[in-house]
Structures are given as structure tokens and as C-alpha cells.
Design a protein around this motif. Structure first.
Motif, mmCIF file in Angstrom:
data_model
loop_
_atom_site.group_PDB
_atom_site.id
_atom_site.type_symbol
_atom_site.label_atom_id
_atom_site.label_comp_id
_atom_site.label_asym_id
_atom_site.label_seq_id
_atom_site.Cartn_x
_atom_site.Cartn_y
_atom_site.Cartn_z
ATOM 1 N N GLY A 94 -18.415 39.354 29.794
ATOM 2 C CA GLY A 94 -18.644 40.018 28.513
ATOM 3 C C GLY A 94 -19.743 39.391 27.692
ATOM 4 N N SER A 95 -20.486 38.432 28.297
ATOM 5 C CA SER A 95 -21.650 37.801 27.654
ATOM 6 C C SER A 95 -21.304 37.069 26.369
ATOM 7 C CB SER A 95 -22.752 38.854 27.391
ATOM 8 O OG SER A 95 -23.129 39.481 28.602
ATOM 9 N N ASP A 96 -20.157 36.374 26.362
ATOM 10 C CA ASP A 96 -19.737 35.568 25.213
ATOM 11 C C ASP A 96 -19.759 34.096 25.614
ATOM 12 O OD1 ASP A 96 -18.413 34.219 23.162
ATOM 13 O OD2 ASP A 96 -17.086 35.903 22.732
ATOM 14 N N PRO A 97 -20.867 33.385 25.364
ATOM 15 C CA PRO A 97 -20.951 31.980 25.792
ATOM 16 C C PRO A 97 -19.928 31.081 25.114
ATOM 17 C CG PRO A 97 -22.806 32.556 24.368
ATOM 18 C CD PRO A 97 -22.095 33.833 24.677
ATOM 19 N N ASP A 98 -19.583 31.382 23.861
ATOM 20 C CA ASP A 98 -18.623 30.535 23.152
ATOM 21 C C ASP A 98 -17.242 30.618 23.785
ATOM 22 O OD1 ASP A 98 -20.478 29.695 21.097
ATOM 23 O OD2 ASP A 98 -20.356 31.746 20.368
ATOM 24 N N ALA A 99 -16.793 31.844 24.104
ATOM 25 C CA ALA A 99 -15.493 31.989 24.755
ATOM 26 C C ALA A 99 -15.520 31.383 26.153
ATOM 27 C CB ALA A 99 -15.106 33.469 24.826
ATOM 28 N N GLY A 100 -16.635 31.561 26.866
ATOM 29 C CA GLY A 100 -16.755 30.955 28.188
ATOM 30 C C GLY A 100 -16.617 29.447 28.128
ATOM 31 N N LEU A 101 -17.249 28.814 27.144
ATOM 32 C CA LEU A 101 -17.152 27.360 26.977
ATOM 33 C C LEU A 101 -15.734 26.954 26.580
ATOM 34 C CD1 LEU A 101 -20.521 26.735 25.125
ATOM 35 C CD2 LEU A 101 -19.935 25.967 27.434
ATOM 36 N N HIS A 102 -15.082 27.786 25.768
ATOM 37 C CA HIS A 102 -13.704 27.487 25.356
ATOM 38 C C HIS A 102 -12.783 27.383 26.565
ATOM 39 C CE1 HIS A 102 -9.864 27.807 23.197
ATOM 40 N NE2 HIS A 102 -9.545 28.748 24.080
ATOM 41 N N TYR A 103 -12.855 28.386 27.451
ATOM 42 C CA TYR A 103 -11.949 28.379 28.601
ATOM 43 C C TYR A 103 -12.363 27.330 29.634
ATOM 44 C CZ TYR A 103 -9.897 32.463 26.494
ATOM 45 O OH TYR A 103 -9.267 33.298 25.613
ATOM 46 N N LEU A 104 -13.654 27.042 29.729
ATOM 47 C CA LEU A 104 -14.084 25.928 30.574
ATOM 48 C C LEU A 104 -13.489 24.624 30.045
ATOM 49 C CD1 LEU A 104 -15.830 24.624 32.797
ATOM 50 C CD2 LEU A 104 -17.695 24.515 31.118
ATOM 51 N N ALA A 105 -13.535 24.436 28.722
ATOM 52 C CA ALA A 105 -12.982 23.219 28.124
ATOM 53 C C ALA A 105 -11.488 23.094 28.411
ATOM 54 C CB ALA A 105 -13.243 23.224 26.613
ATOM 55 N N ARG A 106 -10.757 24.211 28.350
ATOM 56 C CA ARG A 106 -9.315 24.163 28.635
ATOM 57 C C ARG A 106 -9.060 23.746 30.079
ATOM 58 N NH1 ARG A 106 -6.546 29.227 25.450
ATOM 59 N NH2 ARG A 106 -4.765 28.620 26.750
ATOM 60 N N LEU A 107 -9.856 24.266 30.991
ATOM 61 C CA LEU A 107 -9.697 23.885 32.393
ATOM 62 C C LEU A 107 -10.028 22.408 32.611
ATOM 63 C CD1 LEU A 107 -11.308 27.080 33.924
ATOM 64 C CD2 LEU A 107 -8.942 26.350 34.319
ATOM 65 N N LEU A 108 -11.098 21.941 31.982
ATOM 66 C CA LEU A 108 -11.490 20.542 32.151
ATOM 67 C C LEU A 108 -10.499 19.596 31.484
ATOM 68 C CD1 LEU A 108 -15.373 20.736 31.638
ATOM 69 C CD2 LEU A 108 -14.058 20.806 33.773
ATOM 70 N N GLU A 109 -9.993 19.973 30.324
ATOM 71 C CA GLU A 109 -8.996 19.140 29.645
ATOM 72 C C GLU A 109 -7.718 19.042 30.457
ATOM 73 O OE1 GLU A 109 -8.840 17.407 26.181
ATOM 74 O OE2 GLU A 109 -10.622 17.178 27.416
ATOM 75 N N ALA A 110 -7.429 20.079 31.241
ATOM 76 C CA ALA A 110 -6.253 20.051 32.110
ATOM 77 C C ALA A 110 -6.550 19.356 33.441
ATOM 78 C CB ALA A 110 -5.759 21.469 32.375
ATOM 79 N N GLY A 111 -7.798 18.889 33.603
ATOM 80 C CA GLY A 111 -8.166 18.171 34.817
ATOM 81 C C GLY A 111 -8.421 19.059 36.012
ATOM 82 N N ASP A 112 -8.683 20.347 35.784
ATOM 83 C CA ASP A 112 -8.847 21.287 36.896
ATOM 84 C C ASP A 112 -10.304 21.730 37.013
ATOM 85 O OD1 ASP A 112 -8.388 22.936 38.994
ATOM 86 O OD2 ASP A 112 -7.107 24.346 37.941
ATOM 87 N N ILE B 8 -11.969 21.791 39.793
ATOM 88 C CA ILE B 8 -12.162 22.531 41.044
ATOM 89 C C ILE B 8 -12.032 24.037 40.808
ATOM 90 C CG2 ILE B 8 -11.179 22.970 43.326
ATOM 91 C CD1 ILE B 8 -10.484 20.036 43.513
ATOM 92 N N SER B 9 -10.974 24.447 40.110
ATOM 93 C CA SER B 9 -10.785 25.880 39.853
ATOM 94 C C SER B 9 -11.918 26.447 39.015
ATOM 95 C CB SER B 9 -9.447 26.116 39.146
ATOM 96 O OG SER B 9 -8.367 25.800 39.990
ATOM 97 N N ALA B 10 -12.380 25.686 38.035
ATOM 98 C CA ALA B 10 -13.489 26.151 37.192
ATOM 99 C C ALA B 10 -14.742 26.354 38.035
ATOM 100 C CB ALA B 10 -13.747 25.155 36.070
ATOM 101 N N ALA B 11 -15.033 25.385 38.896
ATOM 102 C CA ALA B 11 -16.245 25.453 39.718
ATOM 103 C C ALA B 11 -16.181 26.621 40.701
ATOM 104 C CB ALA B 11 -16.437 24.142 40.465
ATOM 105 N N ARG B 12 -15.032 26.814 41.342
ATOM 106 C CA ARG B 12 -14.896 27.910 42.298
ATOM 107 C C ARG B 12 -15.085 29.256 41.609
ATOM 108 N NH1 ARG B 12 -10.468 29.120 44.291
ATOM 109 N NH2 ARG B 12 -11.193 29.946 46.293
ATOM 110 N N ARG B 13 -14.491 29.411 40.443
ATOM 111 C CA ARG B 13 -14.610 30.687 39.741
ATOM 112 C C ARG B 13 -16.061 30.923 39.293
ATOM 113 N NH1 ARG B 13 -10.914 34.593 37.895
ATOM 114 N NH2 ARG B 13 -9.643 33.597 39.508
ATOM 115 N N MET B 14 -16.764 29.863 38.890
ATOM 116 C CA MET B 14 -18.157 30.014 38.458
ATOM 117 C C MET B 14 -19.046 30.475 39.608
ATOM 118 S SD MET B 14 -18.269 26.648 36.012
ATOM 119 C CE MET B 14 -20.034 26.598 35.847
ATOM 120 N N LEU B 15 -18.791 29.968 40.813
ATOM 121 C CA LEU B 15 -19.569 30.400 41.972
ATOM 122 C C LEU B 15 -19.343 31.882 42.251
ATOM 123 C CD1 LEU B 15 -19.001 27.328 44.324
ATOM 124 C CD2 LEU B 15 -21.113 27.927 43.134
ATOM 125 N N VAL B 16 -18.115 32.341 42.034
ATOM 126 C CA VAL B 16 -17.814 33.769 42.211
ATOM 127 C C VAL B 16 -18.535 34.605 41.156
ATOM 128 C CG1 VAL B 16 -15.998 35.508 42.092
ATOM 129 C CG2 VAL B 16 -15.599 33.372 43.327
#
Length: 418
Positions: free
Chosen positions: A249-267, A269-277
Motif C-alpha cells: 500500500g506504499s506506506d513506508p511508516d507502517a512498513g517500518l512499524h511492522y518491521l520493528a515489531r518483528l525485529l523486537e521479537a527477534g524474528d 528471518i521471517s521479516a527477511a523472507r517476506r521482504m524477498l517475496v
């Protein structure tokens, strides 16, 4: 006997329940059902610590039914049968309400064995689950139950419970609660009332008379407890879904928010795999270089490790969110797969079959193939699809600049030949 604060503070009426206003507020469907006294079989779905067990207890109390509390991790069908044996006795004169916690741990046979007891009305089943019931509970049970989704408690509602928790826990003690301490806990417990009460109890028990409980000490107790995340649970897939949809949806702020949640949870790998998709599924041919850039950012992240890995990953998220979008690639391959499944693969044209072996000419392999590079603009008209699919088309040029340029080139090239 020791009783946890979370149990001592458990509400006795619907008005005292914190949160769930969408269900239990004035005019809420679940409240109207409970007030009517005609209780159907129900499934309470939602994360732990938000009132599912409490509401079941209130239902039993208001309808004068005996509450049997079972946990599917340890219970068996024999426990259900034992409850049925008590019906119509002085032990359960008004019928039984069976609260089955974590029903998703019952296998298919165990869940189906409940049917005979809930269909004839001998027991009223209220089951709870922290997992999506439409994934983990079998249809035979689902079709006989009404599903109610319980949501994490909002911080504004949680403050009320935390303040009451401090009041009960501090009875007989001379402990001061500094301003904003309750708010700190309310915002840090991830909507989990039980977790908030555990934090309150720990703070009170570790504070001497005459001392003050501060927001800073509350923050130390809460730490990262507001991160509600389970790599095998619904929250995992919900975050990844929101992550991809935000970038799409072209929302960089929301994208960064959910990336931060994944990284804060220590995940990571899942963030990287989804980004490649996402790079190929959502940006695709509108910006073909994006896939290579995202791959480079992901590789850099794993070489760096956290916390530095957050930087190239953030770079990739911002790039994808602000890039032009095209889903023509995924639409094309899905159309091709659907066509094969519906119409079959068919025989490969003989002109395209391998002819690099003795006897290939006798079989007519490759005889009419035309080598594209021998023709102007490296293209010549010939059939590549199987005969029964010869006129089928899967790829449609996207409206973006890159694909429209390719479309113009090939329309000019292919139109120049008869």
C-alpha cells in the motif's frame, strides 16, 4: 493459602470486567445473551489474560449452573463423561457449564466426542482458544457453537484494573504509588490483564513499607512484555500480513512499524523472507532491480546481525514502499498454473524438443525450430506453447513505465514481421 493477585481481583459481574466493551458493553451481543439466561454453546477466541475465563465464571454464576473448568492439555473425554454422570443430581441441579480451556489441544476424535453431549443439551460448552478457531477447531464443533472474539485490553481500560490491583495488593501496607506508574504498566502489558496484575504484585512484594513505587521500577518489571508474539501463532501471521500489505500500500511508516515489531521479537528471518517475496510479488517488473537490491540488503543484514541489521532492512522496506508497484508477475504465473491444472500440460511442440542425440531427426525433433538470434531484433514468429494452449495468454503488461516501455518495444518488433 497463597492466592495470586490476578485471582483475587477477578470480577464477579459483567460491569466489573475490564475491556471487551464490543461484547459486554451496553447492547453488546454477548451481554444480551448472558442477560437472557439462554446460553448457547460458545467459543471464546483471543489471547491469554483478557477475561475469557472470568466471563465464563460470571455466566455460570448468573445462570445458577455449576461450572466445570477443564484444560484440554490435561483433560480427556473421561472427564467429560464424569461431568455428565453428575447431571440431574444434587451436585448440578440446574445443569452444567463446561469451560474447556485451550480446546485446540483436543484432537479430532476428542472434539467430535463432545458432540453427543452438547447436541442433546446435557451440557453447555464454553470453549476458549488462543488460536484461530477456524484453523484449529473442527467444523462439527464450529457449526454448533457461536464464536466470540476477545480483544487485548486497551491501555486506557487497563489503568482502571491496575489501580484497583495496587489498592488490593497494598492493603495494610504503607506504600506510595507515584503518578503515572499505573499508566506505565497499562501500556507495557500488551493488553494482558493477568500480566499486569503479576507486575503489580511483584512491585508491591519487592517494595518495603515507606517506599514509593515509581514508573521507572514499573518499566523494569514490564520490560518487553507488551510484545505479544508467537512464531507459530496467529500474531506471527497477522504481523507478517500487515507488514506486506503496508509495503504493498506504499506506506513506508507502517512498513517500518511492522518491521520493528518483528525485529523486537527477534524474528529477523521471517521479516527477511517476506521482504524477498514482496520485492517480486508487489514491486515486480515495475522496478525489476528492486529484487536484487532487497537481496543485497537481506544478505548484509545477516552478515551484520542485530542491532546493525535493522539499517539495511529498513532501507529495503523504505525502497519497496516508495517504489512503483506491479503484480503482473504473480498474476501471470498463477494464470499459467491454473491453466495447466484445468486443461492439462499437453505435448511440447516437436520443434522445441531436444535434438542433441542420435536418432532425433528420425523422430522429427527440432526440425522446424527457428533460432531467434538469426532474425532481425532477435525474434521470429513461431509457436512455443502446446497445440491446445497455443492461443492462451497469461502475462498482461502492467501500467507502469517499465512494462509499458517493454510493451511498446515488442509491439513494434513483432509488428514489423509478417
Amino acid at each position: 493459602m497463597y492466592q495470586p493477585l490476578a485471582d483475587r481481583i477477578r470480577p464477579k459481574s459483567l460491569d466489573d470486567v475490564v475491556g471487551q466493551r464490543q461484547l459486554l458493553g451496553e447492547g453488546g451481543l454477548l451481554r444480551r445473551i448472558i442477560d437472557s439466561g439462554n446460553i448457547p454453546n460458545m467459543i471464546f477466541y483471543g489471547p491469554s489474560g483478557i477475561g475469557k475465563t472470568t466471563v465464563a465464571s460470571i455466566i455460570a454464576r448468573q445462570t445458577s449452573r455449576k461450572l466445570y473448568h477443564l484444560n484440554a492439555t490435561t483433560a480427556s473425554i473421561s472427564d467429560i463423561k464424569s461431568i455428565v454422570d453428575e447431571l440431574d443430581t444434587f451436585l448440578a441441579p440446574n445443569g452444567a457449564l463446561v469451560y474447556l480451556d485451550e480446546i485446540q489441544y483436543f484432537n479430532k476424535k476428542q472434539q467430535q466426542s463432545l458432540l453427543e453431549f452438547i447436541e442433546d443439551g446435557r451440557i453447555t460448552l464454553v470453549a476458549s482458544t488462543t488460536e484461530n478457531p477456524y484453523f484449529y477447531i473442527y467444523n462439527a464443533i464450529l457449526s454448533r457453537c457461536t464464536v466470540f472474539e476477545f480483544l487485548p485490553v486497551e491501555a486506557e481500560e487497563m489503568v482502571r484494573a491496575v489501580e484497583r490491583g495496587f489498592q488490593i495488593a497494598c492493603e495494610g501496607r504503607s506504600i506510595t504509588i507515584a503518578p503515572e506508574t499505573a499508566e506505565e504498566i497499562a501500556h507495557s502489558c500488551g493488553g494482558d490483564v493477568r500480566k499486569a496484575m503479576n507486575a503489580v504484585e511483584l512491585l508491591v512484594n519487592s517494595t518495603a513499607d515507606g517506599e514509593t513505587i515509581t514508573p521507572e521500577s514499573a518499566a523494569q518489571v514490564a520490560q518487553r512484555s507488551n510484545m505479544r508474539y508467537d512464531r507459530d501463532g496467529d500474531s506471527h501471521y497477522d504481523i507478517l500480513s500487515a507488514f506486506q500489505k503496508s509495503i504493498r500500500g506504499s506506506d513506508p511508516d507502517a512498513g517500518l512499524h511492522y518491521l520493528a515489531r518483528l525485529l523486537e521479537a527477534g524474528d529477523m528471518i521471517s521479516a527477511a523472507r517476506r521482504m524477498l517475496v514482496i520485492a517480486s510479488e508487489d514491486i515486480g517488473l515495475a522496478y525489476p532491480q528492486c529484487a536484487a537490491i532487497v537481496k543485497a540488503c537481506v544478505d548484509s543484514a545477516f552478515q551484520l546481525g542485530l542491532p546493525e541489521a535493522r539499517i539495511p532492512l529498513a532501507q529495503a522496506v523504505i525502497l519497496m514502499a516508495t517504489a512503483p508497484k506491479s503484480n503482473s508477475a504473480i498474476c501471470a504465473i498463477d494464470a499459467a498454473i491454473a491453466d495447466i491444472r484445468q486443461n492439462g500440460p499437453g505435448d511440447i511442440p516437436s520443434s522445441l524438443k531436444d535434438c542433441h542425440y542420435g536418432g532425433a531427426k528420425k523422430l522429427g525433433r527440432g526440425q522446424t525450430y527457428m533460432y531467434s538470434h538469426d532474425y532481425p531484433n532477435h525474434w521470429v514468429k513461431q509457436q512455443f506453447l502446446p497445440d491446445h494452449l497455443a492461443d492462451h495468454r497469461y502475462y498482461e503488461y502492467g501500467p507502469n513505465k517499465t512494462e509499458q516501455a517493454a510493451r511498446a518495444y515488442w509491439e513494434k518488433t513483432k509488428g514489423s514481421q509478417p
